[in-house]
Structure formats: C-alpha cells, structure tokens
Write an enzyme that holds these catalytic residues in place. Sequence first.
Site, PDB file in Angstrom:
ATOM      1  N   HIS A  99       0.877  -1.178   0.000  1.00 43.63           N
ATOM      2  CA  HIS A  99       0.000   0.000   0.000  1.00 43.63           C
ATOM      3  C   HIS A  99       0.918   1.233   0.000  1.00 43.63           C
ATOM      4  O   HIS A  99       2.002   1.184   0.600  1.00 43.63           O
ATOM      5  CB  HIS A  99      -0.802   0.161   1.286  1.00 43.63           C
ATOM      6  CG  HIS A  99      -1.664  -0.971   1.722  1.00 43.63           C
ATOM      7  ND1 HIS A  99      -1.201  -2.039   2.417  1.00 43.63           N
ATOM      8  CD2 HIS A  99      -3.010  -1.144   1.638  1.00 43.63           C
ATOM      9  CE1 HIS A  99      -2.211  -2.842   2.726  1.00 43.63           C
ATOM     10  NE2 HIS A  99      -3.319  -2.331   2.263  1.00 43.63           N
ATOM     11  N   ASP A 102       2.397   2.020   3.366  1.00 47.81           N
ATOM     12  CA  ASP A 102       3.434   1.132   3.928  1.00 47.81           C
ATOM     13  C   ASP A 102       4.827   1.625   3.574  1.00 47.81           C
ATOM     14  O   ASP A 102       5.782   1.346   4.282  1.00 47.81           O
ATOM     15  CB  ASP A 102       3.373  -0.286   3.325  1.00 47.81           C
ATOM     16  CG  ASP A 102       2.003  -0.881   3.338  1.00 47.81           C
ATOM     17  OD1 ASP A 102       1.220  -0.528   4.233  1.00 47.81           O
ATOM     18  OD2 ASP A 102       1.716  -1.709   2.447  1.00 47.81           O
TER      19      ASP A 102
HETATM   20  C1  XLS Z   1      -7.173  -6.448   5.729  1.00 47.36           C
HETATM   21  C2  XLS Z   1      -6.815  -6.773   4.367  1.00 47.36           C
HETATM   22  C3  XLS Z   1      -5.719  -5.912   3.762  1.00 47.36           C
HETATM   23  C4  XLS Z   1      -5.706  -6.080   2.286  1.00 47.36           C
HETATM   24  C5  XLS Z   1      -5.030  -5.001   1.519  1.00 47.36           C
HETATM   25  O1  XLS Z   1      -7.858  -7.203   6.415  1.00 47.36           O
HETATM   26  O2  XLS Z   1      -6.489  -8.125   4.284  1.00 47.36           O
HETATM   27  O3  XLS Z   1      -4.492  -6.179   4.351  1.00 47.36           O
HETATM   28  O4  XLS Z   1      -5.162  -7.296   1.903  1.00 47.36           O
HETATM   29  O5  XLS Z   1      -5.544  -3.757   1.768  1.00 47.36           O
END
Ligand code: XLS
Length: 435
Positions: A99, A102
């Site tokens: 993301h 991150d």
């Molecule tokens: C959260 C989600 C997130 C997605 C990406 O529960 O799994 O991590 O994979 O935004």
Amino acid sequence: MTDFFKGLTPAKYEGPESTNPLAFRHYNPDEIVLGKPMKEHLRFAVAYWHSFAWEGGDPFGGRTFDRPWFGGDMDDARLKADVAFELFTLLDAPYFCFHDADVRPEGESYAKSVKRLNKLADIFEEKIAETGTKLLWGTANLFSNRRFMSGAATNPDPDVFAYAAATIKANMDVTHRLGGENYVLWGGREGYETLLNTRVGQEMDQMARMLSMVVDYKHKIGFEGAILIEPKPQEPAKHQYDYDVSTVYGFLKKYGLEKEVKVNIEVGHAILAGHTFEHEVAMASAHGIFGSIDMNRNDYQSGWDTDQFPNNVPEVALAYYHILKAGGFTTGGTNFDSKLRRQSIDPEDLLHGHIGGMDTCARGLKAAAAIIEDGTYDKFLEERYAGWNGKEAQAMLKGERSLEEIAARVETDDLDPQPRSGRQEYLENLINRFV
Ligand code: XLS
Ligand code: NI
Ligand code: NI
C-alpha cells in the site's frame, strides 16, 4: 546490504528430511507439479505492510518491534525498502505487494504524499531490475488516516470521495509503472458502524461510481493487470459492503462490472464471513471472477483477522484443489498478507513465518495435484452428476422444457426418484489419503 538480517543466508530447498529450521522442506521452486514448476503455480508474494510497517501493537499495548526504520522520514523509508528487498531475496519470493502508506511517510498535503510515493517507486524500479522480484499488486491505504474514518468512496463528504479517487489514481499509476500484475481494492471503511447514520443505497452507488472510474482509468492508461476487490464482512467497520465473494458478485452484476473486476480472496476473511476458504474460491470460480488469494488465516479461538501464516495443510490443500480446477492463477498469486505475533521480535522470525507458510502451501499444492492425478475424487463428482448428461435432463437445463411439459413427463413416466447416499464420510477419508 543492510545489517538487519546479518548472519542469515538465503533459504534453500533441503527436502522433507532436513532439520534445518531455515530451509524449505517442501517448497522446491523448480519441481514440476502437474506439468508446471511449483513456483509458477504458487506465485508467492510477500506483503510489505505486516512484515515491515506493522509495529507489534495490540489494543492493550503499543510497539513491541524495534526496527531501525521506525523513525518515519524518507531515509527510514529507503532503509525499509532495502530491508524489504533483502527479505524477498532471502526467500527467493518472486513477488511483493504494498500500500502507499506502507512505503512512504504521509506528506503534509496530497501533492506531497504523491511526490514521496513516486520517489519510493523510483527506488522500487531499480530494486525490481536488480533483484528480479516483481510486483504482484499495488493498492491504496484508504482506511488508516482519520480522513477516511467514515469511508473513502462511501463517505458522506464528496471531498473525501475526491481525495480517495486521487489517491487511487496515484497508486494505479505507480502500480502500472512498476509492472504490477493486479490492482487491489480492499474496502475496510466502506461500510458502516451504525445504520442509524447511513444511507446504504447511496453509499453503494458511490462505491460503484468509484469502481467504474477505476476500470475506465485502467483502460485509459493501458494497464493490463486485473482489478481485484478483496471481500471482507466486517473489521474494521461493523458491516462492510464487500461482505463475501457472492455479495461482491451481486454488486458487480448490478453495476455491470462483472466482466471487468475479479476478487482477491483471503482465508481469514472467508472465515469471518462464516464460510470455509475453499467455499469462497469455489464460488469465485463458479461466478467466473477468481483472481488472487491472501493466504493468511485467523486465530480460530480469538476469531479476529489475525493475519497469521498458514500452517494447516488439509485446509490449504482443498483451496489449491479448487484453484487448480479453476485453471490456476493467471495474473493472481499467493500473497502472504501476514503478521508476526507481537512477541516474535527477531529478524529471523520473519524468515520462520514465511518459510513455514510457503512450505505449508507447497504441501497443500502437492496434495491437491495428487488428488487430481489419482482421479478417484473427480470421478466421484462426475458420476454424482452423470444423470444430467441425459437427453431430457439437458433439455430441462437448456430451458427447452416448461414446467407443464416436465409435469406431464413425470406423470406419464410415473417417475419415482430414489435417494442416493452423498457419501460424505467416504469422501473425507478419501481426501485424507492425500493430505
Ligand atoms: C485487511 C486486508 C488488507 C488487504 C489489503 O484485512 O487483508 O491487508 O489485503 O488492503
Ligand atoms: Ni488481505
Ligand atoms: Ni485481512
């Protein structure tokens, strides 16, 4: 090289007898399974967020990890990127996912945040070229910052909708530039805390508008990857619109997007929705929207989305069985959207988690392939539905018979169908032979 993983060497396949805790015992990337190397079936991706951005906090206490990049400026972001690519290399992971939030510190304005994201993308571009680790998918974090507390696309404030649209655009640009094979949308805040303050119809229209723009933009920039929605029923919101695979399919169908968008299915999310993971994969395949997976499980006692590495071979085997039957991954792969436990504070713990998870998946894949190669199970299903190959059955299925015609035939032929065993116990034992 940083000294974060000092003393650790790349994990190698040493076979099932190896007692080396940092070796693969089952994941043998080039081993041929059903005519294709294991690495091409599994397409592993390491998730940036839980491995490098997650600090080890819980509702009762803060950070337990002590990472040298937690300062949060651009130098830290650079160091974090260096360490991330070192982990990808130690694992020989073919892909990663991230993301925006991150990888770059948030700027004081939208423009500054995008500038920082693009700077990190420059760094990633070099590292991708150097290491060969590719981008499975990119995504925008539209849930952590307080501006998104009441939703991103579904926010009652159109300026937040606009901000979210702009953020998605920036992330699609970066994903496209880095050769990403998919773009993911997970709607953690796209839902509600209370129906009392929410117009669900309007919010779903807003969400569909956003998604349509994403699809248009994908075509405009020539992004050839898949657009994936990641279903989850709740958490953080009390109710999320992308509840599960079938709910997402209904939504796509309503807004005419079912040919443009697929799903990224996560193990823990399936469980939260009251399904098994293989149920969600089978449904996605039946709807024709299977895309990719996040192979992280919940803690089955606590019930939360704890995002742990998979360690249950029978579960994983059934999932890969359905994935193989769906034709396998095309643009998708096996992402580990996975967190260490908060007491696992050593760099080495990152390796144990990933190696164990990858080995579990490899065993699952091999078991699924063995089920298919043996053929007994597929033959059982074939026989169970064999009646539908008959002429009259086909005519009914194709819509060539009306209720009255069928009723007339049942009467004339004096049909009296006899129940047949579903043989669940036999099947469970059969599957257990392979796992
Ligand atoms: C959260 C989600 C997130 C997605 C990406 O529960 O799994 O991590 O994979 O935004
Ligand atoms: Ni996920
Ligand atoms: Ni999740």
